[in-house]
Design an enzyme around this catalytic site. Structure first.
Site, short mmCIF file in Angstrom:
data_model
loop_
_atom_site.label_atom_id
_atom_site.label_comp_id
_atom_site.label_asym_id
_atom_site.label_seq_id
_atom_site.Cartn_x
_atom_site.Cartn_y
_atom_site.Cartn_z
N ILE A 15 31.18 42.38 52.77
CA ILE A 15 31.58 43.07 51.39
C ILE A 15 31.31 42.32 50.64
CG2 ILE A 15 34.32 44.03 49.93
CD1 ILE A 15 35.90 44.02 53.29
N PHE A 16 30.67 42.62 49.52
CA PHE A 16 30.22 42.31 48.14
C PHE A 16 31.36 42.20 46.78
CE2 PHE A 16 27.41 42.08 43.99
CZ PHE A 16 27.48 41.22 44.19
N GLY A 17 31.48 40.69 46.66
CA GLY A 17 32.24 41.06 45.42
C GLY A 17 31.48 40.70 44.18
N TYR A 18 31.83 40.86 43.14
CA TYR A 18 30.96 40.63 41.44
C TYR A 18 31.54 40.26 41.33
CZ TYR A 18 31.60 45.40 40.94
OH TYR A 18 31.71 46.41 40.34
N GLY A 19 33.70 40.30 40.49
CA GLY A 19 34.48 40.23 40.27
C GLY A 19 35.14 39.33 40.57
N SER A 20 36.64 39.68 40.45
CA SER A 20 37.52 38.93 40.47
C SER A 20 37.06 38.36 42.48
CB SER A 20 39.30 39.55 40.49
OG SER A 20 39.23 41.21 40.86
N GLU A 94 41.18 47.99 44.88
CA GLU A 94 40.48 48.63 44.16
C GLU A 94 39.96 50.09 43.72
OE1 GLU A 94 38.10 46.28 42.42
OE2 GLU A 94 38.98 44.31 43.87
C1 SIN Z 1 42.26 40.76 39.05
O1 SIN Z 1 41.89 41.67 38.35
O2 SIN Z 1 42.23 39.98 39.87
C2 SIN Z 1 42.23 42.40 40.92
C3 SIN Z 1 40.97 43.34 39.93
C4 SIN Z 1 39.90 43.58 40.90
O3 SIN Z 1 39.85 43.19 42.12
O4 SIN Z 1 39.72 44.48 40.63
#
Ligand code: SIN
Length: 202
Positions: A15-20, A94
């Site tokens: 799972i790729f994360g690029y924000g929080s 999400e």
């Molecule tokens: C966050 O804003 O801390 C969680 C929201 C997200 O993962 O998009």
């Protein structure tokens, strides 16, 4: 069939994360790798009316826009029971609350830490009702400084993401992200000075 159903069938899912997600995955995973995906730029163009804002004033959070560019973040590998657990958790965080849809991208681990792998990513598209679209760094910063949601202040989201990039990808100049950080910090220092002078109630 959803992208996650295709990938999850393999017993291991990235799972790729690029924000929080880069600084707060909040699900169990086997391992994580810093790296990038090609063909996308990260932009604070999505509106968030749950985590970092509300219906009156949606916060500004990131999404991926297709372009000849690349975006750095973290990929998490989940295996066994973690696959279903993480997908259930992320579907609420999400998709339901964030308005993101799923896609499959090719994740490139940093520094030759293995071959590229297919990874699930959550992306917000312009047809989403809370999508905000492009704006100048200063306008984006103004919104971020003004917004807070159920998960926390929008400024926290911005600063933690910028901090992740400086700490984990120091060679990458993410001009969009850093210009918004500079603009937000400038606005915050003006606010603090005004508060000290009593011009703005704390
Ligand atoms: C966050 O804003 O801390 C969680 C929201 C997200 O993962 O998009």
């Amino acid at each position: 069939m959803k992208p996650q159903d295709v990938l999850a069938g393999r017993g291991s899912l990235w799972i790729f994360g690029y924000g929080s997600l880069v600084w707060k995955p909040d699900f169990k995973y086997r391992r994580s790798e810093v790296g990038h995906v090609k063909g996308y730029k990260r932009r604070f163009w999505h509106g968030d009316n749950f985590h970092r804002g509300d219906d009156d004033l949606p916060g500004r959070v990131v999404t991926l826009i297709e372009e000849r560019d690349c975006t750095w973040g973290v990929a998490f590998e989940v295996t066994g029971a973690q696959v279903a657990e993480s997908l259930k958790y992320l579907d609420v965080r999400e998709a339901v609350r964030g308005g993101y849809v799923t896609k499959v991208v090719e994740f490139h681990p940093r520094g030759g830490h293995g071959p590229p792998v297919p990874a699930l990513v959550y992306i917000a598209t312009p047809d989403n009702p809370t999508y905000l679209g492009p704006a100048s760094p200063d306008d984006i910063a103004a919104r971020i400084v003004a917004c807070r949601g159920k998960t926390g202040h929008n400024v926290e989201y911005l600063l933690r993401l910028a901090e992740f990039m400086r700490a984990s990808c120091p060679e990458v100049d993410d001009a969009h992200l850093f210009s918004i950080e500079v603009a937000a910090l400038a606005r915050l220092s003006v606010l603090l000075i005004s508060q000290k002078r009593g011009a703005v109630p704390i």
